[in-house]
Design a protein around this motif. Sequence first.
Motif, mmCIF file in Angstrom:
data_model
loop_
_atom_site.group_PDB
_atom_site.id
_atom_site.type_symbol
_atom_site.label_atom_id
_atom_site.label_comp_id
_atom_site.label_asym_id
_atom_site.label_seq_id
_atom_site.Cartn_x
_atom_site.Cartn_y
_atom_site.Cartn_z
ATOM 1 N N PHE A 195 0.803 -1.101 0.121
ATOM 2 C CA PHE A 195 -0.101 0.175 0.148
ATOM 3 C C PHE A 195 0.988 1.298 -0.163
ATOM 4 N N PRO A 196 0.572 2.151 -0.720
ATOM 5 C CA PRO A 196 1.459 2.778 -1.029
ATOM 6 C C PRO A 196 1.319 3.807 0.261
ATOM 7 N N ASP A 197 2.594 4.667 0.901
ATOM 8 C CA ASP A 197 2.341 5.655 1.665
ATOM 9 C C ASP A 197 1.943 6.588 1.949
ATOM 10 N N GLU A 198 1.886 7.401 0.548
ATOM 11 C CA GLU A 198 1.307 8.661 0.620
ATOM 12 C C GLU A 198 -0.182 8.342 0.693
ATOM 13 N N MET A 199 -1.161 7.268 0.015
ATOM 14 C CA MET A 199 -2.709 7.010 -0.184
ATOM 15 C C MET A 199 -3.747 7.420 1.049
ATOM 16 N N ASP A 200 -4.105 7.979 1.141
ATOM 17 C CA ASP A 200 -5.097 8.587 2.219
ATOM 18 C C ASP A 200 -6.490 7.596 2.696
ATOM 19 N N THR B 197 -11.102 1.894 -7.575
ATOM 20 C CA THR B 197 -12.108 1.468 -8.290
ATOM 21 C C THR B 197 -11.723 -0.372 -7.687
ATOM 22 N N PRO B 198 -12.333 -1.044 -8.069
ATOM 23 C CA PRO B 198 -12.497 -2.810 -7.788
ATOM 24 C C PRO B 198 -11.161 -2.834 -7.395
ATOM 25 N N ASP B 199 -10.772 -3.472 -9.187
ATOM 26 C CA ASP B 199 -9.092 -3.568 -9.303
ATOM 27 C C ASP B 199 -8.166 -3.935 -8.107
ATOM 28 N N TYR B 200 -8.518 -2.147 -7.501
ATOM 29 C CA TYR B 200 -7.398 -1.962 -6.283
ATOM 30 C C TYR B 200 -7.224 -3.197 -5.486
ATOM 31 N N LEU B 201 -8.363 -3.576 -5.714
ATOM 32 C CA LEU B 201 -8.723 -4.033 -3.920
ATOM 33 C C LEU B 201 -9.556 -5.759 -4.304
ATOM 34 N N ASN C 178 -14.987 -16.583 -7.274
ATOM 35 C CA ASN C 178 -14.118 -16.892 -5.859
ATOM 36 C C ASN C 178 -13.755 -18.285 -6.136
ATOM 37 N N ASP C 179 -14.639 -19.513 -7.219
ATOM 38 C CA ASP C 179 -13.708 -20.575 -6.824
ATOM 39 C C ASP C 179 -12.887 -20.657 -7.879
ATOM 40 N N VAL C 180 -12.179 -19.407 -8.686
ATOM 41 C CA VAL C 180 -12.120 -18.957 -9.411
ATOM 42 C C VAL C 180 -9.985 -19.525 -8.652
ATOM 43 N N PHE C 181 -10.158 -19.570 -6.940
ATOM 44 C CA PHE C 181 -8.637 -19.674 -6.417
ATOM 45 C C PHE C 181 -8.030 -20.447 -7.072
ATOM 46 N N TYR C 182 -9.062 -21.980 -6.701
ATOM 47 C CA TYR C 182 -8.784 -23.088 -6.407
ATOM 48 C C TYR C 182 -9.086 -23.901 -7.924
ATOM 49 N N ASP C 183 -8.865 -23.099 -8.605
ATOM 50 C CA ASP C 183 -8.364 -24.020 -10.402
ATOM 51 C C ASP C 183 -7.406 -24.095 -10.784
ATOM 52 N N PRO C 184 -6.923 -25.260 -11.290
ATOM 53 C CA PRO C 184 -5.636 -25.051 -11.581
ATOM 54 C C PRO C 184 -5.480 -24.476 -12.719
ATOM 55 N N TYR C 185 -6.413 -24.367 -13.442
ATOM 56 C CA TYR C 185 -6.687 -24.008 -15.247
ATOM 57 C C TYR C 185 -7.367 -22.232 -14.820
ATOM 58 N N GLY C 186 -7.264 -22.068 -13.664
ATOM 59 C CA GLY C 186 -8.092 -20.628 -14.132
ATOM 60 C C GLY C 186 -6.902 -19.661 -14.207
ATOM 61 N N ARG C 187 -6.656 -18.595 -14.484
ATOM 62 C CA ARG C 187 -6.113 -17.748 -14.542
ATOM 63 C C ARG C 187 -6.374 -16.390 -13.843
ATOM 64 N N VAL C 188 -6.534 -16.375 -12.202
ATOM 65 C CA VAL C 188 -6.428 -15.581 -11.605
ATOM 66 C C VAL C 188 -6.329 -13.900 -12.137
ATOM 67 N N GLU C 189 -4.542 -13.733 -12.029
ATOM 68 C CA GLU C 189 -4.234 -12.573 -12.746
ATOM 69 C C GLU C 189 -4.362 -11.866 -13.858
ATOM 70 N N GLY C 190 -5.402 -12.629 -14.664
ATOM 71 C CA GLY C 190 -6.138 -12.353 -15.646
ATOM 72 C C GLY C 190 -7.448 -11.121 -15.616
ATOM 73 N N HIS C 191 -7.310 -11.013 -14.757
ATOM 74 C CA HIS C 191 -8.884 -10.357 -13.160
ATOM 75 C C HIS C 191 -7.646 -8.999 -12.922
ATOM 76 N N PHE C 192 -6.498 -9.478 -12.873
ATOM 77 C CA PHE C 192 -6.399 -8.169 -12.001
ATOM 78 C C PHE C 192 -5.095 -6.845 -13.098
ATOM 79 N N ASP D 28 -2.851 -2.919 -13.355
ATOM 80 C CA ASP D 28 -1.292 -2.278 -13.101
ATOM 81 C C ASP D 28 -1.613 -1.506 -11.642
ATOM 82 N N ASN D 29 -3.385 -1.920 -10.966
ATOM 83 C CA ASN D 29 -3.691 -0.717 -9.896
ATOM 84 C C ASN D 29 -3.603 -2.136 -8.930
ATOM 85 N N THR D 30 -3.821 -2.857 -8.977
ATOM 86 C CA THR D 30 -4.001 -3.980 -8.049
ATOM 87 C C THR D 30 -2.956 -4.241 -7.043
ATOM 88 N N LEU D 31 -3.646 -3.498 -5.506
ATOM 89 C CA LEU D 31 -2.463 -4.215 -4.676
ATOM 90 C C LEU D 31 -2.786 -5.236 -3.953
#
Length: 271
Positions: A102-107, A199-203, A211-225, A227-230
């Motif tokens: 999390f950026p230090d300057e983000m209030d 926007t939702p992509d941050y958090l 949320n099942d995608v987190f457990y899918d060995p063929y799911g590409r979770v990072e496709g949802h991310f 550059d903003n994603t923290l």
Amino acid sequence: MSVPQRRPVASLWIGEKLHYLNQICLLSHVRNGHPTILYCTHDVSNVPAGVEVRKATDIMKIDMDIVSQTSESFLSNVFRYKMIKAIDAVWIDCDAYCHKPFPDEMDNIFAGHGFRGALNCGVVYIPPKGELIDRLLDYYENLPEAPAWFNKQQRKKLDKQDRSLPQAVRIYNAERTAFGPQAFTWFAQQTGDYEKALTPDYLYPVPFQLNDVFYDPYGRVEGHFTDNTLSVHLYTNGTKPWWRRNPPLANSYAARMCEIEGVDPAAALEE
């Protein structure tokens, strides 16, 4: 190379044992340089090394009778703003995985959630001095007869509640999110802070419904991310029982994050 120390983050755990998903989420903040504090209501047997444990009563009196009549999330909704006020840390749910520091300057660190435009409070930082935090704490400490935003149907459900119950329990029974996203969204709208939402992509880059995608060995979770994603919310309150009681499949996001954080998922499953 040493990791730079960043702003502190803190969470709350009610119970005696962490699940492996909670362990990796806490460790992800440690790895990214955030001093990571876990306030606990009980002695927790498996807090990972690097996480500082403190008593939840350092922040507020804990009424476990109210918790037993509502839920752990009820207490955390009150606790998070008292914690921010007391120690000026970023609140993180124990199922929020740190993708980037999390950026230090983000209030203001909070974001819209899902498909409905409501704000979520799974990861939150707001200034510890200001109208928004004061109004949130006043709401929790001086509960109204009915929350101002309740519609006719919600008020009917509230009116049907036994008046001998604590007011917090009556409101919770009428609408379980009345102390979480609903309250945060309403008061942020009243103070003008709603416009500061990320926007939702941050958090919350992955919608709760997927949320099942987190457990899918063929799911590409990072496709949802983006550059903003923290932070990546894993939504353990929506995780299916099988995934809570069994190790994740190889190459799934959950399994890969366990490898990164050095956690053995088989050692911390739900019983």
